[in-house]
Design a protein around this motif. Structure first.
Motif, PDB file in Angstrom:
ATOM      1  N   ARG A 144      -0.187  -7.522  -7.764  1.00  0.00           N
ATOM      2  CA  ARG A 144       0.607  -6.334  -8.093  1.00  0.00           C
ATOM      3  C   ARG A 144       0.979  -5.633  -6.803  1.00  0.00           C
ATOM      4  O   ARG A 144       0.122  -5.064  -6.141  1.00  0.00           O
ATOM      5  CB  ARG A 144      -0.185  -5.407  -9.004  1.00  0.00           C
ATOM      6  N   ALA A 145       2.274  -5.713  -6.463  1.00  0.00           N
ATOM      7  CA  ALA A 145       2.713  -5.181  -5.170  1.00  0.00           C
ATOM      8  C   ALA A 145       2.869  -3.670  -5.242  1.00  0.00           C
ATOM      9  O   ALA A 145       3.245  -3.138  -6.281  1.00  0.00           O
ATOM     10  CB  ALA A 145       4.043  -5.800  -4.799  1.00  0.00           C
ATOM     11  N   PRO A 146       2.569  -2.989  -4.165  1.00  0.00           N
ATOM     12  CA  PRO A 146       2.878  -1.552  -4.140  1.00  0.00           C
ATOM     13  C   PRO A 146       4.386  -1.387  -4.087  1.00  0.00           C
ATOM     14  O   PRO A 146       5.101  -2.290  -3.643  1.00  0.00           O
ATOM     15  CB  PRO A 146       2.243  -1.074  -2.845  1.00  0.00           C
ATOM     16  N   ARG A 147       4.906  -0.272  -4.549  1.00  0.00           N
ATOM     17  CA  ARG A 147       6.339  -0.037  -4.488  1.00  0.00           C
ATOM     18  C   ARG A 147       6.683   0.438  -3.071  1.00  0.00           C
ATOM     19  O   ARG A 147       6.233   1.493  -2.624  1.00  0.00           O
ATOM     20  CB  ARG A 147       6.725   1.030  -5.508  1.00  0.00           C
TER      21      ARG A 147
ATOM     22  N   GLY B  85       9.170   4.764  -1.637  1.00  0.00           N
ATOM     23  CA  GLY B  85       9.412   3.638  -2.520  1.00  0.00           C
ATOM     24  C   GLY B  85      10.843   3.495  -2.998  1.00  0.00           C
ATOM     25  O   GLY B  85      11.110   2.763  -3.948  1.00  0.00           O
TER      26      GLY B  85
ATOM     27  N   PHE C 211       7.808   3.313 -12.144  1.00  0.00           N
ATOM     28  CA  PHE C 211       7.827   3.726 -10.763  1.00  0.00           C
ATOM     29  C   PHE C 211       6.855   2.938  -9.891  1.00  0.00           C
ATOM     30  O   PHE C 211       6.960   2.938  -8.681  1.00  0.00           O
ATOM     31  CB  PHE C 211       7.519   5.221 -10.653  1.00  0.00           C
ATOM     32  N   ASP C 212       5.885   2.267 -10.530  1.00  0.00           N
ATOM     33  CA  ASP C 212       4.970   1.484  -9.693  1.00  0.00           C
ATOM     34  C   ASP C 212       5.633   0.160  -9.347  1.00  0.00           C
ATOM     35  O   ASP C 212       6.722  -0.159  -9.800  1.00  0.00           O
ATOM     36  CB  ASP C 212       3.629   1.281 -10.396  1.00  0.00           C
ATOM     37  N   GLY C 213       4.950  -0.604  -8.519  1.00  0.00           N
ATOM     38  CA  GLY C 213       5.519  -1.880  -8.108  1.00  0.00           C
ATOM     39  C   GLY C 213       5.534  -2.856  -9.266  1.00  0.00           C
ATOM     40  O   GLY C 213       4.992  -2.579 -10.341  1.00  0.00           O
ATOM     41  N   PRO C 214       6.148  -3.989  -9.064  1.00  0.00           N
ATOM     42  CA  PRO C 214       6.200  -4.985 -10.133  1.00  0.00           C
ATOM     43  C   PRO C 214       4.791  -5.475 -10.435  1.00  0.00           C
ATOM     44  O   PRO C 214       4.000  -5.702  -9.533  1.00  0.00           O
ATOM     45  CB  PRO C 214       7.064  -6.097  -9.534  1.00  0.00           C
ATOM     46  N   GLY C 215       4.450  -5.591 -11.700  1.00  0.00           N
ATOM     47  CA  GLY C 215       3.101  -6.019 -12.049  1.00  0.00           C
ATOM     48  C   GLY C 215       3.058  -6.418 -13.495  1.00  0.00           C
ATOM     49  O   GLY C 215       4.056  -6.329 -14.204  1.00  0.00           O
ATOM     50  N   TRP C 216       1.862  -6.843 -13.980  1.00  0.00           N
ATOM     51  CA  TRP C 216       1.782  -7.374 -15.333  1.00  0.00           C
ATOM     52  C   TRP C 216       0.810  -6.604 -16.190  1.00  0.00           C
ATOM     53  O   TRP C 216       0.415  -7.042 -17.234  1.00  0.00           O
ATOM     54  CB  TRP C 216       1.433  -8.864 -15.299  1.00  0.00           C
TER      55      TRP C 216
END
Lengths: 331, 684
Positions: free
Chosen positions: A99-102, B401, B489-494
């Motif tokens: 899970r990458a930080p934005r 970001g 708003f957070d990064g890409p994730g699952w």
């Protein structure tokens, strides 16, 4: 004394029997705690005859040490076993995606501009900006354009009024600087320029330009070549060579067209980068700069050309389209 | 301009092959565009600079080669061209009895012509047709082909008229009359305007001066008498006509770059020479040469020390003399320090000493210029002031970001444009007078439409983007930061439970962190009525006391109109007011080594009491020991009366150089609580 041995044996046995760290903790409290049995034995020392006191004390301490060692060993055994169970339960699939930080990504033209600013800034050139919607006089008159130059045609230049145009070159900064700054000076700018033309792969009505110039005593084409050499090598690699060829622009005399070659990028071919030259004496004289004392150079180039050449981007339109499939390729 | 290798070798003897000659020309400033084979020979296509019409001829390019290459030698043809093709005797008939010419416009400097009679205007010989084909010209007839060929050789455009079609046998060079029409050689009828210059007979226009002849007076197979024109026209007039009427010809190409006013009769003579070689025929009578104001060139002096200094390489007096002589300059005087010269008539671009410096450098060779770095005092380079501040702001937004976009300033109108001032009713848009297309008729007055375009182009749910760029209102250009945020708003994730969705407060946080990055205080003022935003979810943004713009959630109707997700949040901040505030200097305070104590409080308070009042009360009542405080929960619903909500605040106390006791911390908390009670809050 026997009692000491008894308590020790009992403790060791209890420690061995403890099957969990929780059970072991109970045993620990029972025997090793502040009010545990070994501590209580020690409290009984006062009732003993004086000559037995040291021996008894030693015996209790020895027993305590033995019990502590047994406890530590058992604790290690139990923790290891319990952790093993826990690890098994906490198993993850490490092949699943991270899970990458934005993180915000700068535009490829920004990355290029940042590099330009670092390089020219470190050579003592001061960064300045001037308006995109520029007065005719700064865009043309101040740059020694003859009154009927083709570039002034409405077909080529965006006019807002007779006196206001969208600047066709960032060189328009020059006159503004000469009005207020006395030489010696070194300046540069990066900004948008506009040409009234149809858009295709290699043309756009808007693009970015770097414009860099300096005025000092005794400036010649060798200084231009040296500065461009440093600049081009910083942008395209240490092996870059630079070539000057005569060319004509109203704002420089002599005027040159400069090309670079580097074995890595263009197989040793000369690739033209932009126009340059010594600032036309008519311009310096217009701003009361004595051309017997001062001379200067100027060079310009398209910012988009830099990533186009460095990365092989083949379509100028990408730079204003904001398609993240394109923009995300550069860092 | 195109020329064949053999045409070049007619004028220059050189051991170099065609590509080498092309390289040499490139290094004199006449850049090779292309080299290709045609009918068994190399053809060069050379790019001619805008101020060097003299190079648009085999003669001119040969001159450059001869000046630059010491191993090249002029041919006999070159030498005759250099001595301007002296005319052969053409009999005793008076030409003025056969034709006449008059100049009535200042855009024509010189007009000359000769007359040929008893013509047989058949096909050209094969060598001539071949050369024309090789350089991309269609052979037509001997007279037309020769005018073309001589133009390529010496650079002077020529035109042949059927003399019997000229009413009155008279040529008048004049400005067109309004509405006058002319059918040019290509069969197109043009409606002319007074700024178009024409060649006319006594009745009507018969040609567009310097651009193209008319169809009616064209030489044909039955032409027996021909008037051959060579003239000198102003480059601006020709350029304007060419552009307006959209006819670019080899003639206009040369006139726009300036031709040699002294080469006019030379070209007539060269034509006569070739015509005689091919047909045995001669012109009759002499030359009509109307040249009202011949100007003498003034001499110029170049100082070699100055030239060497500007070029960064030393040029000796001998070299300088050789170079300039080779280029056709008349040398009036040479000393070890300087040369006095008169530029040749074909070099209208040479006006001052620096132009001569360029000539010396060009011929000596720019490849010999060494690289050197300027010495002398250097200021502190790089961005300063406002530009440095904008850089910092951009970095802060990236860190928050947001992805950067760069969009066109020119665009069409958009629902997110900055609204026109309804009070004055003034249209604040800046419009381009002649846009290439309606989609780029206006200069944007806000960054937001560009961001909306970027959102639509990428068509993804989660997009957090910004642009810093210029926007334009009437008479004002300013630098604006635009922010747009929608979706997760957070990064890409699952693991979607971890995600936070962009809303008013995530964007407000970004604005605050940007201000913090440049050490500026931010305030938000509630009273705004921007129609682009949700009426109850928008605020004005104030930094360092200056109002920068507005932020908030998009108005649902605007979102619909421009295809944006309804929850999209936007900020439009004009950065220019920050130019006058000193880029914030951080406020350093020593830090305490003593531990902090935290007290949490939960209050019930009316929802219409703004948080800003609550936080002001906390800050005021907490005293110097209140290190910081923050809101960590907002709750309404079960257990909370209608119209109220519960706010949970963390208070962190710490004292410089002393520990706070529990009692002291509690007393400080109670102080805060009573301040909140004064606002109508109750402890929960």
């Amino acid at each position: 004394m026997e009692e000491v041995a008894l308590v020790q044996n009992e403790a060791v046995a209890a420690i061995r029997l403890a099957a969990t760290t929780e059970a072991l903790r109970a045993v620990e409290l029972d025997f090793l705690g502040k009010n545990g049995r070994l501590a209580n034995l020690m409290k009984g020392i006062g009732a003993l005859p004086n000559d037995q006191k040291p021996l008894f004390g030693q015996a209790v301490n020895a027993a305590k040490a033995a019990v502590e060692a047994a406890h530590a060993a058992r604790l290690r055994e139990l923790r290891t076993a319990e952790l093993a169970k826990q690890f098994e339960a906490e198993k993850i699939d490490v092949t699943m995606p991270g899970r990458a930080p934005r993180v915000g990504r700068a535009h490829v033209l920004q990355l290029t501009t940042d590099k330009i600013k670092r390089v020219l800034g470190s050579m003592g050139f001061v960064y300045a900006e001037s308006p995109e919607l520029e007065q005719f006089k700064y865009n043309f008159d101040a740059l020694n354009y003859p009154p009927d130059h083709p570039a002034m045609d409405e077909q080529d230049t965006f006019y807002v009024t007779d006196d206001m145009v969208l600047r066709t070159q960032c060189t328009a900064l020059q006159g503004r600087v000469f009005e207020s700054v006395k030489p010696p000076l070194r300046m540069f700018t990066v900004g948008r320029t506009f040409r009234n033309e149809a858009v295709d792969r290699t043309h756009n009505h808007t693009f970015h330009q770097v414009d860099c110039f300096m005025v000092d005593r005794g400036i010649g084409l060798h200084h231009l070549k040296g500065t461009l050499g440093v600049f081009a090598r910083a942008m395209f690699g240490d092996e870059v060579k630079i070539r000057f060829r005569p060319d004509f622009f109203p704002f420089v005399e002599p005027g040159v067209d400069y090309a670079i070659s580097t074995p890595k990028l263009f197989g040793g071919k000369w690739v033209e980068l932009g126009g340059a030259g010594l600032i036309h004496p008519n311009i310096l004289e217009r701003y009361d700069i004595d051309t017997r004392e001062f001379s200067g150079f100027a060079f310009g180039l398209g910012v988009e050309r830099i990533p186009m050449m460095a990365y092989g981007v083949d379509d100028l339109r990408h730079f204003f389209d904001n398609d993240f499939r394109f923009l995300s390729q550069f860092a | 301009m195109k020329l064949t290798e053999s045409m070049l070798r007619d004028f220059v003897k050189s051991p170099l092959d065609a590509p080498e000659l092309a390289d040499l020309l490139t290094m004199t400033g006449f850049e090779l565009e292309e080299i290709f084979e045609s009918e068994g020979e190399s053809v060069l296509d050379i790019n001619i600079m805008a101020n060097r019409g003299d190079g648009a001829s085999v003669l001119g390019l040969s001159r450059e080669i001869l000046a630059k290459d010491p191993h090249a030698e002029p041919t006999e043809l070159y030498q005759r061209a250099a001595s301007r093709f002296p005319a052969a005797d053409s009999g005793s008939r008076d030409i003025w009895a056969m034709a006449s010419a008059e100049i009535q416009t200042s855009s024509c400097t010189r007009f000359a012509c000769r007359v040929f009679e008893d013509l047989q205007n058949g096909e050209s010989p094969e060598w001539l047709k071949k050369r024309l084909r090789q350089i991309g010209q269609r052979p037509i007839s001997l007279l037309v082909d020769l005018t073309n060929y001589v133009m390529f050789e010496v650079g002077q455009p020529l035109h042949a008229y059927d003399l019997d079609q000229l009413v009155g046998g008279r040529i008048i060079v004049r400005q067109a009359e309004e509405g006058e029409t002319l059918k040019t050689l290509d069969g197109v009828v043009h409606r002319l305007k007074p700024h178009h210059m024409v060649i006319a007979d006594t009745q009507k226009a018969i040609g567009l001066a310097g651009v193209m002849g008319g169809e009616e007076t064209e030489v044909t197979g039955t032409t027996t008498r021909c008037l051959l024109e060579a003239a000198h026209f102003s480059n601006t007039s020709v350029r304007r006509t060419r552009k307006e009427l959209g006819i670019a010809t080899e003639a206009s190409y040369r006139f726009e770059r300036s031709v040699d006013p002294e080469g006019v009769v030379v070209a007539l003579n060269r034509f006569a020479e070739l015509y005689a070689e091919i047909t045995g025929g001669k012109p009759v009578g002499g030359v009509i040469d109307v040249y009202p104001e011949r100007t003498e060139r003034e001499s110029l002096t170049v100082f070699l020390k100055r030239a060497s200094g500007l070029l960064g390489m030393a040029i000796s007096a001998d070299d300088a003399e050789r170079y300039l002589k080779g280029l056709g300059f008349e040398i009036l005087g040479v000393s070890p320090d300087s040369l006095e010269v008169v530029p040749p008539s074909w070099r209208t671009d040479i006006l001052r000493e620096e132009d001569l410096v360029e000539e010396l450098g060009r011929v000596h060779g720019y490849e010999k210029i060494p690289e050197a770095l300027p010495i002398g005092s250097t200021p502190l380079g790089g961005p300063h002031g406002f530009e440095a501040l904008t850089d910092k702001i951009r970095e802060a937004v990236l860190m928050a970001g947001f992805d950067q976009t760069i969009s066109h300033s020119l665009r069409d109108l958009h629902p997110l444009d900055f609204p026109a001032d309804s009070g004055s009713g003034e249209n604040t848009r800046v419009r381009v007078r002649q846009p290439h297309s309606p989609e780029m008729a206006f200069l944007r007055n806000s960054i937001l439409p560009s961001l909306a375009d970027a959102q639509r182009r990428n068509n993804v749910e989660d997009l957090h983007i910004f642009e810093i760029g210029r926007v334009h209102g009437t008479g004002v250009e300013s630098t604006q930061l635009g922010l747009m945020s929608a979706g997760r708003f957070d990064g890409p994730g699952w693991r979607p439970s971890d995600s936070s969705t962009a809303d008013f407060f995530t964007l407000k946080g970004v604005v605050e962190s940007v201000a913090q990055a440049v050490s500026l205080a931010t305030q938000f003022r509630r009273t705004t009525t921007d129609p682009r935003f949700h009426p109850t979810r928008q605020t004005r943004v104030v930094m360092a006391g200056a109002e920068l713009g507005v932020m908030g959630q998009i108005h649902p109707l605007v979102a619909e109109a421009c295809g944006l997700p309804p929850g999209t949040v936007l900020a439009e901040l004009t950065l220019d007011p920050l130019a006058s505030v000193a880029a914030g200097i951080p406020d350093y305070r020593p830090i305490s080594r003593n531990p902090a104590s935290r007290r949490d409080i939960a209050i019930l308070i009316k929802k219409d009491v703004p948080y800003s009042e609550i936080s002001d009360a906390v800050a005021r009542s907490g005293g110097p020991d209140l290190e910081r405080f923050w809101l960590f929960d907002v709750y309404e619903g079960q257990g909370v009366p209608e119209g109220l909500h519960s706010l949970a605040l963390a208070l962190q106390f710490r004292r410089m150089n002393a520990n706070l006791t529990d009692d002291e911390s509690n007393a400080l908390r109670d102080q805060v609580v009573s301040a909140l009670q004064a606002l109508g809050a109750t402890l929960r």
